[in-house]
Design an enzyme around this catalytic site. Sequence first.
Site, short mmCIF file in Angstrom:
data_model
loop_
_atom_site.label_atom_id
_atom_site.label_comp_id
_atom_site.label_asym_id
_atom_site.label_seq_id
_atom_site.Cartn_x
_atom_site.Cartn_y
_atom_site.Cartn_z
N ASP A 13 -9.89 -38.59 21.73
CA ASP A 13 -8.89 -38.08 22.98
C ASP A 13 -9.09 -36.47 23.06
O ASP A 13 -7.93 -36.22 23.26
CB ASP A 13 -7.41 -38.77 22.84
CG ASP A 13 -7.66 -40.33 22.70
OD1 ASP A 13 -8.53 -40.93 23.43
OD2 ASP A 13 -6.85 -40.84 21.98
N LYS A 16 -12.98 -35.29 26.29
CA LYS A 16 -14.35 -35.47 26.45
C LYS A 16 -14.72 -35.66 27.94
O LYS A 16 -15.42 -34.95 28.45
CB LYS A 16 -15.05 -36.38 25.51
CG LYS A 16 -14.83 -36.35 24.02
CD LYS A 16 -15.24 -37.25 23.24
CE LYS A 16 -14.41 -38.50 23.32
NZ LYS A 16 -13.05 -38.42 22.72
N GLY A 40 -11.32 -44.44 26.35
CA GLY A 40 -10.60 -44.26 27.51
C GLY A 40 -10.88 -42.74 27.88
O GLY A 40 -10.22 -41.79 27.26
N HIS A 41 -11.72 -42.28 28.87
CA HIS A 41 -11.88 -41.12 29.21
C HIS A 41 -11.22 -40.49 30.52
O HIS A 41 -11.62 -41.13 31.47
CB HIS A 41 -13.61 -40.88 29.23
CG HIS A 41 -14.10 -40.89 27.96
ND1 HIS A 41 -15.55 -40.82 27.55
CD2 HIS A 41 -13.59 -41.10 26.59
CE1 HIS A 41 -15.58 -40.87 26.21
NE2 HIS A 41 -14.58 -41.16 25.69
N GLN A 223 -14.73 -41.68 21.03
CA GLN A 223 -14.30 -41.45 19.95
C GLN A 223 -14.42 -40.08 19.43
O GLN A 223 -14.47 -39.16 20.18
CB GLN A 223 -14.50 -42.51 18.78
CG GLN A 223 -14.19 -43.86 19.04
CD GLN A 223 -15.22 -44.73 20.27
OE1 GLN A 223 -16.25 -44.69 19.95
NE2 GLN A 223 -14.34 -44.97 21.37
P1 GDP Z 1 -11.21 -38.22 26.08
O1 GDP Z 1 -10.91 -39.70 25.40
O2 GDP Z 1 -11.55 -37.30 24.90
O3 GDP Z 1 -11.80 -38.22 27.35
O4 GDP Z 1 -9.70 -37.82 26.26
P2 GDP Z 1 -8.66 -38.87 27.08
O5 GDP Z 1 -8.84 -38.74 28.47
O6 GDP Z 1 -8.10 -39.98 26.26
O7 GDP Z 1 -7.43 -38.04 26.77
C1 GDP Z 1 -6.87 -36.54 27.06
C2 GDP Z 1 -5.96 -36.55 28.04
O8 GDP Z 1 -5.46 -35.05 28.31
C3 GDP Z 1 -6.01 -37.05 29.24
O9 GDP Z 1 -4.73 -37.47 29.87
C4 GDP Z 1 -6.21 -35.81 30.01
O10 GDP Z 1 -6.17 -35.76 31.32
C5 GDP Z 1 -5.47 -34.63 29.58
N1 GDP Z 1 -6.30 -33.29 29.41
C6 GDP Z 1 -7.42 -32.76 29.31
N2 GDP Z 1 -7.50 -31.63 29.22
C7 GDP Z 1 -6.46 -31.19 29.24
C8 GDP Z 1 -5.87 -29.72 29.03
O11 GDP Z 1 -6.36 -28.87 28.88
N3 GDP Z 1 -4.47 -29.69 29.30
C9 GDP Z 1 -3.76 -30.91 29.43
N4 GDP Z 1 -2.16 -30.83 29.52
N5 GDP Z 1 -4.26 -31.96 29.62
C10 GDP Z 1 -5.57 -32.22 29.41
P1 IMO Z 2 -11.98 -42.19 23.10
O1 IMO Z 2 -13.62 -42.13 23.44
C1 IMO Z 2 -8.79 -42.25 19.99
C2 IMO Z 2 -9.49 -45.73 17.16
C3 IMO Z 2 -8.35 -46.83 17.32
C4 IMO Z 2 -8.43 -47.25 15.82
C5 IMO Z 2 -9.77 -47.07 15.33
C6 IMO Z 2 -10.62 -48.34 15.31
O2 IMO Z 2 -11.06 -42.35 24.13
O3 IMO Z 2 -11.83 -40.82 22.33
P2 IMO Z 2 -11.63 -49.69 17.46
O4 IMO Z 2 -11.12 -50.26 18.67
O5 IMO Z 2 -12.86 -48.90 17.55
O6 IMO Z 2 -12.03 -50.96 16.44
O7 IMO Z 2 -10.57 -48.84 16.65
O8 IMO Z 2 -10.55 -46.06 16.37
N1 IMO Z 2 -9.98 -45.46 18.30
C7 IMO Z 2 -9.71 -44.40 19.17
N2 IMO Z 2 -9.00 -43.44 19.23
N3 IMO Z 2 -9.87 -42.32 21.19
C8 IMO Z 2 -10.62 -43.43 21.24
O9 IMO Z 2 -11.81 -43.09 22.12
C9 IMO Z 2 -10.79 -44.51 20.41
N4 IMO Z 2 -11.68 -45.40 20.23
C10 IMO Z 2 -11.18 -46.21 18.99
O10 IMO Z 2 -7.17 -46.50 17.70
O11 IMO Z 2 -7.58 -46.48 14.93
MG MG Z 3 -9.68 -41.10 25.22
#
Ligand code: GDP
Ligand code: IMO
Ligand code: MG
Length: 428
Positions: A13, A16, A40-41, A223
């Site tokens: 998270d 990416k 979840g991107h 991840q």
């Molecule tokens: P990913 O899994 O690495 O793609 O990241 P996620 O989407 O799960 O989580 C990142 C969260 O932070 C999302 O809600 C994005 O919209 C948000 N986000 C990304 N970059 C920024 C930033 O620079 N500032 C803020 N406030 N939010 C951001």
């Molecule tokens: P993105 O790509 C954050 C965590 C889960 C759990 C562990 C194992 O959005 O960054 P799994 O479902 O793979 O068996 O879970 O890994 N986890 C993540 N945490 N971002 C993710 O993906 C994750 N994918 C798995 O919360 O602790």
């Molecule tokens: Mg994510």
Amino acid sequence: MAVDVILGLQWGDEGKGKIVDYLANQYDIVARFQGGPNAGHTLKFDGKKYVLHTIPSGVFRPNLLNLIGNGVVIDPITLQKELESLEAAEVDYKDRLLVSRKAHLILPTHRYLDAASENAKGKEKIGSTLKGIGPTYMDKTGRNGLRVGDLTSPNFERKYQALRQKHLHLAGLYPKVDFDIEAEEKKWLASIEVLKGLKTVDGEYFINKQIKAGKKILAEGAQGSMLDIDFGTYPFVTSSNTVTAGVCVGLGVAPSQIGEVIGITKAYCTRVGSGPFPTELFDEQGEFLRKEGAEFGATTGRPRRCGWIDIPQLNYTIMVNGVTQLVVTKIDVLNQLETLQAATAYNINGEEHTQLPYDLCDVEITPILKAYTGWKASLDDVTTFEDMPTEAKSYVEALEKLLNVPITMISTGPERNKLITRALVATA
Ligand code: GDP
Ligand code: IMO
Ligand code: MG
């Protein structure tokens, strides 16, 4: 070198999706190489928000090809939902989304097993997203899995039934959990018809042909490195190699093809699910980061655990990934802080360490924190590094020094254009 890599350096998270979406225009192909719908991107542009789980984050950029590589595990049900939301957003993906025939399939009974196994672990549970990731990769390495290419095999039905039976047998070893197998199977069987309608390829041939033709590829990690099956906080990890090496096996490209490795870190740190997190904050400071950063899972909605940025942890993941450029995201979340902190070392049994211990789970770690003065200002209108408040620049420069890798991008908000770039990034 044809393949640049973007991956998360913490526990996932890191942002990416946003960075891949931003950079995608500089590439011909975006390819996911591991993980599955546990990811979840989030992407935000034109006032709209999109969350992708299996589909690469280049899909919203027209003309670009998107490959779901062999290292990914696919749940056809999730994929169908994602495709439907693309259709609702009028994104024409039909000729631009390719799926490797060697990618493994997540069956409903994989999810059933995931739920049963997590439930049986009680307090020891991993905090899995329950998307069936662990059981599917187990079947892959156990040489029992079903792959996308099997969907059109005359033996598919037989293979499916055999695997399903094995899963039901295994599930019998655990206390019962609620799972409507019949209903889920019905959805799954309908959704494989949608998957069959997609363009499938022998991904390794496809990508190497593209490389030969001079195309530029961006490999998108899911991840984070601290969730890597080998290098993460085992057993509180996911079941794939999330590090750069995963690109080679997850797409079928040679290590010599890897160019820039762009590592992403938040300006602080988060983790969702169980497992060690040395800099975790349990006080109002942690609550502040969660609230200000909207730190709730993009896949499960669970609150994310929050803490300060962890330099020993980042130096470790920079090392195993061979990171050449860093991106710092969510710096805006720190805007209001009087003081912010970074862990520069760990105190373990009274001794100072900068190397991660063998097992973070069974040692008591007290992070040694260094304080930085906050900038107490919005970064909303800041578009260049030079225009950042002095204290924010000092924090970025301090990180750069501690991590010994150039920080080439600083993200100041969730939207696509909220990004300060400091140097040319694409070299593939
Ligand atoms: P990913 O899994 O690495 O793609 O990241 P996620 O989407 O799960 O989580 C990142 C969260 O932070 C999302 O809600 C994005 O919209 C948000 N986000 C990304 N970059 C920024 C930033 O620079 N500032 C803020 N406030 N939010 C951001
Ligand atoms: P993105 O790509 C954050 C965590 C889960 C759990 C562990 C194992 O959005 O960054 P799994 O479902 O793979 O068996 O879970 O890994 N986890 C993540 N945490 N971002 C993710 O993906 C994750 N994918 C798995 O919360 O602790
Ligand atoms: Mg994510």
